[in-house]
Design an enzyme around this catalytic site. Sequence first.
Site, PDB file in Angstrom:
ATOM      1  N   LYS A  77       0.871  -1.164   0.000  1.00 46.06           N
ATOM      2  CA  LYS A  77       0.000   0.000   0.000  1.00 46.06           C
ATOM      3  C   LYS A  77       0.913   1.220   0.000  1.00 46.06           C
ATOM      4  O   LYS A  77       1.633   1.468   0.972  1.00 46.06           O
ATOM      5  CB  LYS A  77      -0.904  -0.013   1.228  1.00 46.06           C
ATOM      6  CG  LYS A  77      -1.950   1.058   1.225  1.00 46.06           C
ATOM      7  CD  LYS A  77      -2.983   0.770   2.309  1.00 46.06           C
ATOM      8  CE  LYS A  77      -4.162   1.718   2.207  1.00 46.06           C
ATOM      9  NZ  LYS A  77      -3.810   3.095   2.525  1.00 46.06           N
TER      10      LYS A  77
ATOM     11  N   CYS B 187     -20.911  20.995  31.905  1.00 43.73           N
ATOM     12  CA  CYS B 187     -20.254  21.410  30.674  1.00 43.73           C
ATOM     13  C   CYS B 187     -19.243  22.502  31.018  1.00 43.73           C
ATOM     14  O   CYS B 187     -19.608  23.492  31.666  1.00 43.73           O
ATOM     15  CB  CYS B 187     -21.288  21.944  29.677  1.00 43.73           C
ATOM     16  SG  CYS B 187     -20.518  22.663  28.208  1.00 43.73           S
TER      17      CYS B 187
HETATM   18  S1  IVH Z   1      -6.720  -0.402  -4.407  1.00 46.22           S
HETATM   19  C1  IVH Z   1     -11.296   0.041  -4.889  1.00 46.22           C
HETATM   20  N1  IVH Z   1      -4.115  -0.719  -4.197  1.00 46.22           N
HETATM   21  O1  IVH Z   1      -5.160   3.345  -0.556  1.00 46.22           O
HETATM   22  C2  IVH Z   1      -9.935  -0.154  -4.276  1.00 46.22           C
HETATM   23  N2  IVH Z   1      -5.091   1.206  -3.211  1.00 46.22           N
HETATM   24  O2  IVH Z   1      -7.274   3.322   1.514  1.00 46.22           O
HETATM   25  C3  IVH Z   1      -9.026   0.935  -4.640  1.00 46.22           C
HETATM   26  N3  IVH Z   1      -3.505   2.720  -2.161  1.00 46.22           N
HETATM   27  O3  IVH Z   1      -7.302   5.642  -2.059  1.00 46.22           O
HETATM   28  C4  IVH Z   1      -7.747   0.926  -3.946  1.00 46.22           C
HETATM   29  N4  IVH Z   1      -1.702   1.553  -2.621  1.00 46.22           N
HETATM   30  O4  IVH Z   1      -4.908   5.688  -2.811  1.00 46.22           O
HETATM   31  C5  IVH Z   1      -5.171   0.050  -3.888  1.00 46.22           C
HETATM   32  N5  IVH Z   1      -1.840  -1.115  -4.095  1.00 46.22           N
HETATM   33  C6  IVH Z   1      -2.879  -0.346  -3.819  1.00 46.22           C
HETATM   34  C7  IVH Z   1      -2.746   0.876  -3.121  1.00 46.22           C
HETATM   35  C8  IVH Z   1      -3.893   1.615  -2.822  1.00 46.22           C
HETATM   36  C9  IVH Z   1      -2.172   2.657  -2.054  1.00 46.22           C
HETATM   37  C10 IVH Z   1      -4.355   3.787  -1.604  1.00 46.22           C
HETATM   38  C11 IVH Z   1      -5.319   4.388  -2.590  1.00 46.22           C
HETATM   39  C12 IVH Z   1      -6.668   4.410  -1.925  1.00 46.22           C
HETATM   40  C13 IVH Z   1      -6.319   4.121  -0.516  1.00 46.22           C
HETATM   41  C14 IVH Z   1      -7.446   3.377   0.152  1.00 46.22           C
END
Ligand code: IVH
Length: 638
Positions: free
Chosen positions: A52, A374
Amino acid sequence: RLGSVGTKFDQHKHKYRLYSLDNSNNYDELIKWYERVTKEVGEGAELVCELKIDGLAVALTYEDGIFTTGVTRGDGVVGENITNNLRTIKAIPLKVFILPSPFGGEDSAERKRLSIVSVRGFRHEERVSEKLGKGYNFDVRGEIYMPKSSFEKLNEENLQNGEKIFANPRNAASGSIRQLDSSITAKRDLSMFCYGAILDGFVAKTHYETIQLLKKLGFKTNPNIEVVKNIQEAIAYCEKWEHKRFELDYATDGVVIKVNDLALQQELGFTSRAPKWATAFKFPPEEVNTKLLDIEINVGKTGAVTPVAILEPVQLAGSTVSRASLHNFDEIKRLDIRIGDTVLIKKAAEIIPKVIKVSEHSSISNTFIPPDRCPVCQTPLETREGEVNLYCPNSMFCPAQIKAKIEYWVSKEAIDIDFVGPSIIEQLFDKNMIKSAADLYALSQQDFMQLDLVQDKSAFNIYNSIQSSKNRPLARFLTALSIKHVGKETAQILANHFKSLENVINAEIEELATVEGVGEKIAQSIYDFFRNENTLKFLSQLKQLGVEPNSEVFEAKSDILAGKTIVLTGTLQSMTRDEANEKIRLLGGKTVSSVSKNTSYVIAGESAGSKLVKAQNFGVIILSEDDFLGMIKEGNIG
Ligand code: IVH
């Protein structure tokens, strides 16, 4: 105002919504996620593990093989058009070339897929220009980031030039991509890893194939992607990268695990905010010890009274922290937190840091006693059934609550009024110039001149930005109202469904509860909110001042379904639930959630369950999706 550089880009509605990801905070939650997947689509679903990337999400649109539009994630529905800045990033191909099939003749989909080769950028334009991907339209998703080494170099340079120091690579990337002057962006070392695509004209059966295809088309994808057989192997991947990630030259904050098979992904579908076919495993956040200097008491816009830790400033996960959440007063008692203690705080990306435990009691500290009144309006606090927080019940007159509501009204997430922040609101309120957000709209430029540090120019700016915020989209308006349980995502869902404020105000509980993503609890809260005398007064005051959401007025297109009550069940193929509801509504019909003998039709999608059985028992007319589409097309209603 995090992430904003004071620049303005055009708003751009995404062609396809950008969903969020649901998180798994530990391996047990990962296993539970996979159990849910297995329950839906059967045993043995293959998974893909990816890092990620901790940057910012963008969507790139290609038409006839040419990069035409690049947009930030924004709220997932609407983002900012940053095409010109994205064009300066070398990792983003401006044109995609596709060589014709080496097999000749009619291409099978499989062969077409295999024959894609591309050349990035303009360099080979002469040679292959006739092969530019005409007819190929697709969207690519990915993460813009700045390498850690470039981030450090940029900060060193900025330090020497007396310019802004970025807290982490993500902020540096965000600041660089949101420059109004593209030549500044061009000088920054930005890159992009692509992690998804909506491909038209290409055939991919799995997510992994999609990524390989993107690579062939000239996009940059992360090399550390792995296909694994089960959740145990996915956990092993997470364990490996939890340590190895520090060797990488880019920031990662977790692992994204996705179901590989695209048909299974489709079967699993989405919740109102995230795909059910993916989950994000967050690496354990960083933790650090510091001294608890004081406990401040905060009164929020809903009247919730919560403790806030005031800390000796420390560095945590790349930024300086001096305040942290203490959750609620029970938690202080449970953890025996006392002022003067050394406490352990932790931070998960983006989320405000929290105190997790006492590391060492101070010898002089006393047990903290929660307030019984409060701290702002002195009203005795109350507890509410099923909730841990204490509440100040004086929602109409407690200055803290009113101020917090107005602060939320002007915030980026809600109406988004520039130049009006907490200090302006505080002054206006203390001088008795405003009692609610509506009063802001009645103030003149002269009025703002009475405030500290506000001169001609800023008074003009404040006045202008308030006046120009009178007709924001319905979703923002609904968000800004601070309806209990209605955040910006639910507000967007309501806006899409109801189209006008009047429709939301007049909606019955049953209709509210049938909207996908709105449960009974939320429906009740919305219903009650719009039947409250004070709400109605507030809304009419806004209207008198010309403050109204700019929604299109809803008009029924036809009345062929007038008087019909319809139940949807199972998965529809050609449209989402929301789209089906919308179609029915436009034709004058009504969807309800449960089948009775008065139901006109049940529309049964794939794997319809108990509702279908019930319909059979009641003798209700059952329609397939195709039956239904045919019926409304021909106006042939029985
Ligand atoms: S898939 C519908 N793959 O994480 C699913 N997201 O928390 C779409 N991100 O806004 C996301 N690396 O910016 C996906 N390998 C990866 C990713 C990734 C970073 C980010 C992305 C998304 C966020 C979600």
